[in-house]
Design an enzyme around this catalytic site. Structure first.
Site, PDB file in Angstrom:
ATOM      1  N   HIS A   1      -0.590   1.684 -13.244  1.00 26.47           N
ATOM      2  CA  HIS A   1       0.176   0.562 -13.790  1.00 26.47           C
ATOM      3  C   HIS A   1       1.636   1.006 -13.917  1.00 26.47           C
ATOM      4  O   HIS A   1       1.901   2.117 -14.393  1.00 26.47           O
ATOM      5  CB  HIS A   1      -0.388   0.166 -15.160  1.00 26.47           C
TER       6      HIS A   1
ATOM      7  N   GLU B   1       5.316   6.859  -9.538  1.00 26.80           N
ATOM      8  CA  GLU B   1       3.933   6.536  -9.152  1.00 26.80           C
ATOM      9  C   GLU B   1       3.484   7.402  -7.978  1.00 26.80           C
ATOM     10  O   GLU B   1       2.361   7.904  -7.951  1.00 26.80           O
ATOM     11  CB  GLU B   1       3.807   5.066  -8.742  1.00 26.80           C
TER      12      GLU B   1
ATOM     13  N   ASN C   1      -6.816   3.319 -11.850  1.00 21.14           N
ATOM     14  CA  ASN C   1      -5.794   2.303 -11.576  1.00 21.14           C
ATOM     15  C   ASN C   1      -4.443   2.876 -11.961  1.00 21.14           C
ATOM     16  O   ASN C   1      -4.346   3.726 -12.844  1.00 21.14           O
ATOM     17  CB  ASN C   1      -6.078   1.043 -12.395  1.00 21.14           C
TER      18      ASN C   1
ATOM     19  N   ASP D   1      -5.947  -3.367 -17.797  1.00 18.27           N
ATOM     20  CA  ASP D   1      -5.077  -2.276 -18.254  1.00 18.27           C
ATOM     21  C   ASP D   1      -5.454  -1.664 -19.604  1.00 18.27           C
ATOM     22  O   ASP D   1      -4.599  -1.129 -20.298  1.00 18.27           O
ATOM     23  CB  ASP D   1      -3.603  -2.741 -18.317  1.00 18.27           C
TER      24      ASP D   1
ATOM     25  N   GLY E   1       0.784  -1.235   0.000  1.00 16.67           N
ATOM     26  CA  GLY E   1       0.000   0.000   0.000  1.00 16.67           C
ATOM     27  C   GLY E   1       0.812   1.279   0.000  1.00 16.67           C
ATOM     28  O   GLY E   1       0.382   2.281   0.567  1.00 16.67           O
ATOM     29  N   SER E   2       1.962   1.275  -0.681  1.00 15.58           N
ATOM     30  CA  SER E   2       2.755   2.511  -0.670  1.00 15.58           C
ATOM     31  C   SER E   2       2.072   3.621  -1.469  1.00 15.58           C
ATOM     32  O   SER E   2       2.187   4.804  -1.128  1.00 15.58           O
ATOM     33  CB  SER E   2       4.186   2.263  -1.170  1.00 15.58           C
ATOM     34  N   ASN E   3       1.327   3.257  -2.504  1.00 14.06           N
ATOM     35  CA  ASN E   3       0.577   4.287  -3.244  1.00 14.06           C
ATOM     36  C   ASN E   3      -0.567   4.848  -2.405  1.00 14.06           C
ATOM     37  O   ASN E   3      -0.876   6.043  -2.472  1.00 14.06           O
ATOM     38  CB  ASN E   3       0.049   3.719  -4.564  1.00 14.06           C
TER      39      ASN E   3
HETATM   40  C1  GRF Z   1       2.734  -0.618  -7.861  1.00  7.45           C
HETATM   41  O1  GRF Z   1       3.873  -0.727  -8.665  1.00  7.45           O
HETATM   42  C2  GRF Z   1       1.512  -0.477  -8.725  1.00  7.45           C
HETATM   43  O2  GRF Z   1       1.743   0.197  -9.914  1.00  7.45           O
HETATM   44  C3  GRF Z   1       1.198  -1.891  -9.033  1.00  7.45           C
HETATM   45  O3  GRF Z   1       1.506  -2.619  -7.864  1.00  7.45           O
HETATM   46  C4  GRF Z   1       2.446  -1.898  -7.103  1.00  7.45           C
HETATM   47  C5  GRF Z   1       1.780  -1.659  -5.781  1.00  7.45           C
HETATM   48  O4  GRF Z   1       2.554  -1.053  -4.864  1.00  7.45           O
HETATM   49  N1  GRF Z   1      -0.112  -2.028  -9.561  1.00  7.45           N
HETATM   50  P1  GRF Z   1       1.941  -0.517  -3.516  1.00  7.45           P
HETATM   51  O5  GRF Z   1       1.114  -1.657  -2.869  1.00  7.45           O
HETATM   52  O6  GRF Z   1       1.114   0.685  -3.789  1.00  7.45           O
HETATM   53  O7  GRF Z   1       3.134  -0.225  -2.681  1.00  7.45           O
END
Ligand code: GRF
Length: 214
Positions: free
Chosen positions: A113, A183, A111, A154, A15-17
């Site tokens: 990618h 990202e 989403n 995608d 869940g870093s995003n």
């Molecule tokens: C990211 O590279 C995202 O693009 C992909 O999976 C990874 C998830 O990373 N779909 P995180 O869980 O958000 O750290």
């Protein structure tokens, strides 16, 4: 002043995003959106740990918990509807959403990618496979793509991209780290832009399936 858009983040892993998005929204005055729910198909992802720390409700919803897909779809729609979710942000979510959810939230499911779609996407293209494919193809650049989710993998309309170079000596891991930094910049900015559009009533109820910029 309009209310912030209510976001549900879907995450399968660390869940870093999710964290990057939360950090930006949380640090803002009059943020255009607010994360109110984190859903995962996994029982105890890193994303839930963060949600707990941040005081965000988390919920496991997996097809494995239901007898059939329709029951799973109904539960998802119920959970989202009950909380007035207006925007779904997929952040490392490793499952395809049921068709009924995609239809109900058409144009409202983002989403990210880790490559420059339409290159290196599709079924099976996730995690390190993506960066391995980019290196194997001899690309000189890669990056991150934010797109709307549709019924396929995608293929939904592209909203934003950020490019990064592929450097000599890159391994899938070094490239993944460079793309992930992109990202973490691109996703919060794009989610906010989309939330503003939603608040302004600019998001059409349906969008076409073609892979095109919107
Ligand atoms: C990211 O590279 C995202 O693009 C992909 O999976 C990874 C998830 O990373 N779909 P995180 O869980 O958000 O750290």
């Amino acid at each position: 002043m309009k209310e912030p858009v209510r976001i549900a983040v879907f995450a399968s892993g660390r869940g870093s995003n999710f964290q990057a998005l939360h950090a930006v929204l949380h640090g803002m005055e009059d943020a255009p959106a607010n994360i109110v729910l984190c859903i995962s198909n996994n029982p105890n992802p890193g994303a839930f740990e963060f949600a707990r720390e941040a005081g965000i409700e988390s919920m496991r919803l997996s097809p494995k918990m239901y007898d059939d897909e329709q029951e799973y779809e109904r539960s998802l729609l119920w959970a989202l509807g009950e909380r007035d979710i207006e925007l779904i942000v997929l952040a490392g979510y490793m499952r395809q959403l049921p068709g009924g959810v995609v239809r109900a939230y058409r144009g409202r499911i983002l989403n990210i990618h880790p490559a420059l779609l339409p290159l290196h996407g599709g079924r099976g293209m996730f995690g390190m496979y993506v960066h391995e494919a980019v290196l194997a193809a001899g690309e000189t650049e890669s990056g991150a793509t934010v797109h709307l989710a549709d019924e396929e993998y995608d293929t939904g309309p592209i909203i934003a991209q950020e490019r990064v170079p592929v450097l000599p000596g890159d391994t899938p891991e070094t490239l993944a780290a460079r793309v992930l930094e992109a990202e973490h910049r691109l996703y919060p900015a794009t989610v906010m832009m989309w939330a503003e559009k939603l608040r302004a009533g600019e998001i059409p109820p349906t969008v076409s399936n073609g892979q095109k910029r919107v």
